[in-house]
Motif scaffolding. Structure first.
Motif, short mmCIF file in Angstrom:
data_model
loop_
_atom_site.label_atom_id
_atom_site.label_comp_id
_atom_site.label_asym_id
_atom_site.label_seq_id
_atom_site.Cartn_x
_atom_site.Cartn_y
_atom_site.Cartn_z
N PHE A 46 50.04 51.53 52.17
CA PHE A 46 51.32 52.05 51.73
C PHE A 46 51.18 52.65 50.34
O PHE A 46 50.21 52.41 49.63
CB PHE A 46 52.36 50.92 51.67
N ARG A 47 52.21 53.39 49.92
CA ARG A 47 52.25 53.89 48.54
C ARG A 47 52.32 52.71 47.59
O ARG A 47 52.96 51.70 47.90
CB ARG A 47 53.48 54.78 48.33
N PRO A 48 51.71 52.81 46.42
CA PRO A 48 51.79 51.70 45.45
C PRO A 48 53.18 51.64 44.83
O PRO A 48 53.96 52.58 44.91
CB PRO A 48 50.74 52.09 44.41
N PHE A 49 53.47 50.50 44.20
CA PHE A 49 54.68 50.40 43.40
C PHE A 49 54.26 50.34 41.94
O PHE A 49 53.11 50.05 41.62
CB PHE A 49 55.53 49.18 43.80
N PHE A 50 55.19 50.67 41.05
CA PHE A 50 54.90 50.72 39.62
C PHE A 50 55.84 49.75 38.92
O PHE A 50 57.02 49.70 39.22
CB PHE A 50 55.11 52.13 39.07
N ILE A 51 55.29 49.00 37.97
CA ILE A 51 56.10 48.04 37.23
C ILE A 51 55.82 48.21 35.74
O ILE A 51 54.66 48.39 35.35
CB ILE A 51 55.87 46.59 37.73
N PHE A 52 56.88 48.20 34.94
CA PHE A 52 56.73 48.35 33.49
C PHE A 52 57.83 47.57 32.80
O PHE A 52 58.66 46.94 33.44
CB PHE A 52 56.74 49.83 33.10
N GLY A 53 57.82 47.61 31.50
CA GLY A 53 58.79 46.86 30.72
C GLY A 53 58.17 45.58 30.21
O GLY A 53 57.00 45.56 29.80
N GLU A 54 58.91 44.51 30.28
CA GLU A 54 58.49 43.24 29.71
C GLU A 54 57.64 42.42 30.69
O GLU A 54 58.03 41.34 31.13
CB GLU A 54 59.72 42.44 29.25
N VAL A 55 56.47 42.97 31.04
CA VAL A 55 55.48 42.25 31.85
C VAL A 55 54.15 42.29 31.12
O VAL A 55 53.90 43.17 30.30
CB VAL A 55 55.33 42.85 33.28
N ALA A 56 53.28 41.33 31.44
CA ALA A 56 51.99 41.23 30.76
C ALA A 56 51.08 42.42 31.05
O ALA A 56 50.39 42.91 30.16
CB ALA A 56 51.30 39.92 31.14
N ARG A 57 51.06 42.90 32.30
CA ARG A 57 50.17 43.99 32.68
C ARG A 57 50.95 45.07 33.44
O ARG A 57 50.89 45.14 34.67
CB ARG A 57 49.02 43.47 33.53
#
Length: 194
Positions: free
Chosen positions: A118-129
């Motif tokens: 599947f297409r990847p998801f993207f995560i940002f903001g207040e996360v470690a990585r």
């Protein structure tokens, strides 16, 4: 009517900035909207650009293989050419390919389609990585945050912002296991207010 220079400059700045906000918050979902989203996850998903699919034509090894759906939504196959795949379910694409092969080359083709990745998801903001992560079936808001190394100490403990593919902005969700993550989602873990 003539606009004074100062007001003209202010208007120009406002119009320019209005198009710049890529993280606009569309607000929280109602319980009905969240229920509809969860039902759509359980339904037969449609194929999307950027996904890799495995096509098997029984008895025809030269036609079988893994193919990526291009940004325009098509998959390019030997003998069949470009076939529209985006927006179709797996059974619909199987039927379209069988029809294409039948009319051109094969007597009674048996075609199966599976999603290889599947297409990847993207995560940002207040996360470690923060970054791009491969989509896995059954992902939810909590497991996606965990894949990104967990929340920072500044992260909100109660809400998360998600923009699903095709949406104009982010919707606010409670940080709970019943909030699904879909392929291609953008996830923002906001900062909490102390």
């Amino acid at each position: 009517m003539r606009i004074p220079r100062l007001w003209g400059a202010v208007l120009l700045i406002c119009l320019t900035c209005a198009g710049c906000d890529t993280t606009s918050n569309l607000g929280p979902l109602s319980p009905e909207e969240l229920d509809a989203l969860n039902k759509s996850v359980e339904a037969s998903p449609t194929l999307q650009a950027g996904e890799k699919i495995r096509i098997t034509v029984f008895g025809e090894d030269r036609l079988s293989g893994e193919y990526e759906i291009d940004p325009a939504g098509y998959v390019s196959l030997p003998l069949a050419g470009n076939v529209k795949a985006s927006g179709l379910s797996k059974p619909q694409l199987e039927q379209a390919l069988a029809k294409k092969f039948r009319s051109e080359y094969l007597r009674d083709p048996k075609v199966t389609v599976d999603v290889a990745s599947f297409r990847p998801f993207f995560i940002f903001g207040e996360v470690a990585r923060p970054g791009k992560y491969p989509f896995e079936s059954g992902l939810n808001a909590i497991t996606a945050t965990t894949l990104a190394g967990g929340s920072t100490y500044r992260a909100s403990r109660t809400k998360i912002l998600i923009q699903h593919s095709g949406e104009a902005g982010f919707h606010e969700y409670s940080l709970a296991p019943n909030v699904p993550v879909l392929p291609g989602d953008l996830i923002k873990v906001p900062e909490r207010f102390f």
